[in-house]
Design a protein around this motif. Sequence first.
Motif, short mmCIF file in Angstrom:
data_model
loop_
_atom_site.label_atom_id
_atom_site.label_comp_id
_atom_site.label_asym_id
_atom_site.label_seq_id
_atom_site.Cartn_x
_atom_site.Cartn_y
_atom_site.Cartn_z
N UNK A 146 0.88 -1.28 -0.14
CA UNK A 146 0.01 -0.18 0.01
C UNK A 146 0.85 1.07 -0.01
N UNK A 147 1.99 1.29 0.74
CA UNK A 147 2.77 2.48 0.80
C UNK A 147 3.55 2.66 -0.50
N UNK A 148 3.95 1.35 -1.05
CA UNK A 148 5.00 1.30 -2.13
C UNK A 148 3.98 1.99 -3.33
N UNK A 149 2.59 1.41 -3.41
CA UNK A 149 1.78 2.30 -4.54
C UNK A 149 1.47 3.75 -4.26
N UNK A 150 1.37 3.89 -3.09
CA UNK A 150 0.74 5.25 -2.50
C UNK A 150 1.93 6.24 -2.89
N UNK A 151 3.16 6.11 -2.89
CA UNK A 151 4.44 7.11 -3.47
C UNK A 151 4.73 6.67 -4.93
N UNK A 152 4.28 5.83 -5.48
CA UNK A 152 4.33 5.64 -7.06
C UNK A 152 5.47 4.76 -7.39
N UNK A 153 5.87 3.98 -6.30
CA UNK A 153 6.78 3.00 -6.84
C UNK A 153 8.22 3.48 -6.88
N UNK A 154 9.11 2.53 -7.61
CA UNK A 154 10.53 2.89 -8.15
C UNK A 154 10.15 3.47 -9.62
N UNK A 155 10.78 4.47 -9.77
CA UNK A 155 10.83 5.06 -11.33
C UNK A 155 11.61 4.24 -12.13
N UNK A 156 11.35 4.33 -13.50
CA UNK A 156 11.92 3.48 -14.27
C UNK A 156 13.28 4.13 -15.00
N UNK A 157 14.13 4.40 -13.98
CA UNK A 157 15.24 5.28 -14.56
C UNK A 157 16.43 4.18 -14.39
N UNK A 158 17.43 4.60 -14.89
CA UNK A 158 18.51 3.70 -14.93
C UNK A 158 19.79 3.92 -13.54
N UNK A 159 19.32 5.19 -12.85
CA UNK A 159 20.31 5.38 -11.74
C UNK A 159 19.40 6.34 -10.90
N UNK A 160 19.94 6.28 -9.63
CA UNK A 160 19.17 6.94 -8.45
C UNK A 160 17.86 6.50 -8.15
N UNK A 161 17.31 5.40 -8.62
CA UNK A 161 15.99 4.96 -8.37
C UNK A 161 15.91 4.76 -7.02
N UNK A 162 16.89 4.46 -6.09
CA UNK A 162 16.56 4.23 -4.54
C UNK A 162 16.46 5.58 -4.02
N UNK A 163 17.19 6.52 -4.52
CA UNK A 163 17.09 7.95 -3.95
C UNK A 163 15.66 8.53 -4.34
N UNK A 164 15.18 8.28 -5.45
CA UNK A 164 13.90 8.82 -5.90
C UNK A 164 12.64 8.29 -4.88
N UNK A 165 12.81 6.96 -4.54
CA UNK A 165 11.99 6.36 -3.77
C UNK A 165 11.89 6.79 -2.41
N UNK A 166 12.88 7.03 -1.64
CA UNK A 166 13.05 7.39 -0.20
C UNK A 166 12.71 8.77 -0.31
N UNK A 167 13.13 9.53 -1.20
CA UNK A 167 12.54 10.85 -1.35
C UNK A 167 11.18 10.98 -1.40
N UNK A 168 10.39 10.15 -1.99
CA UNK A 168 9.14 10.16 -2.16
C UNK A 168 8.44 9.77 -0.70
N UNK A 169 9.15 8.95 -0.26
CA UNK A 169 8.61 8.40 0.90
C UNK A 169 8.47 9.51 2.32
#
Length: 221
Positions: A146-169
């Motif tokens: 539920x939380x993963x979906x609420x913030x949009x999940x991992x973006x389909x990018x080649x780098x910094x996907x982890x930073x993007x997700x934790x910043x969304x959280x």
Amino acid sequence: MVIPTLNAAPQIGPTLARVALGLVDGPVREVVISDGGSTDDIEEIADGVGARFVSGPPGRGGQLRRGAEAAVGEWLLFLHADTLLPADWPEVAMRHIEDAPEQAGAFRLRFDDPGWAAGWVAGWANWRSRLFALPFGDQGLLLSRALYDAVGGYPEIPLMEDVALVEALGRRRLRLLPAAVTTSAERYQREGWLRRGLKNWRCLALYRAGVPPEEIVERYR
């Protein structure tokens, strides 16, 4: 459990052995191996351990996203193929699920290298995670579907996907777990601890400055 792979067959065995600890009265209901076009025998390994196997173009963001889409559980744990969970991780994960279901949890970090440089880099990573709520992908990430979906999940990018997700959280929806994963030091050892660390921070600075991840990955290479 979602594990992205790219020619990871030689190192994924110990990782899967630790994951298996959660299959007995633990939080693991499925393992999804999301591959990026490997040329090794990772698909056969996945079949041998009963994992679901999905494949697509390389790029960790896309692989993690496809893995999450293939998973059916109410909780997701994202883990790199060269990262070992602690022996007590099932208890740690279940405690988090019970105590903080509205938050994501990241593990503390250590390297499979006893040297002072490894200890310093891991210490900095743990300090960064506490102070800035900015764990990286090699620390693992546990969160509800539920939380993963609420913030949009991992973006389909080649780098910094982890930073993007934790910043969304955001800080309020992220906490450090009271246990450490052990990740491979091979890239640091090959490139040099200082050089590799500076490269990581340069990539982060470029991302924060708005440089597209596709451009960053070219510089990263």
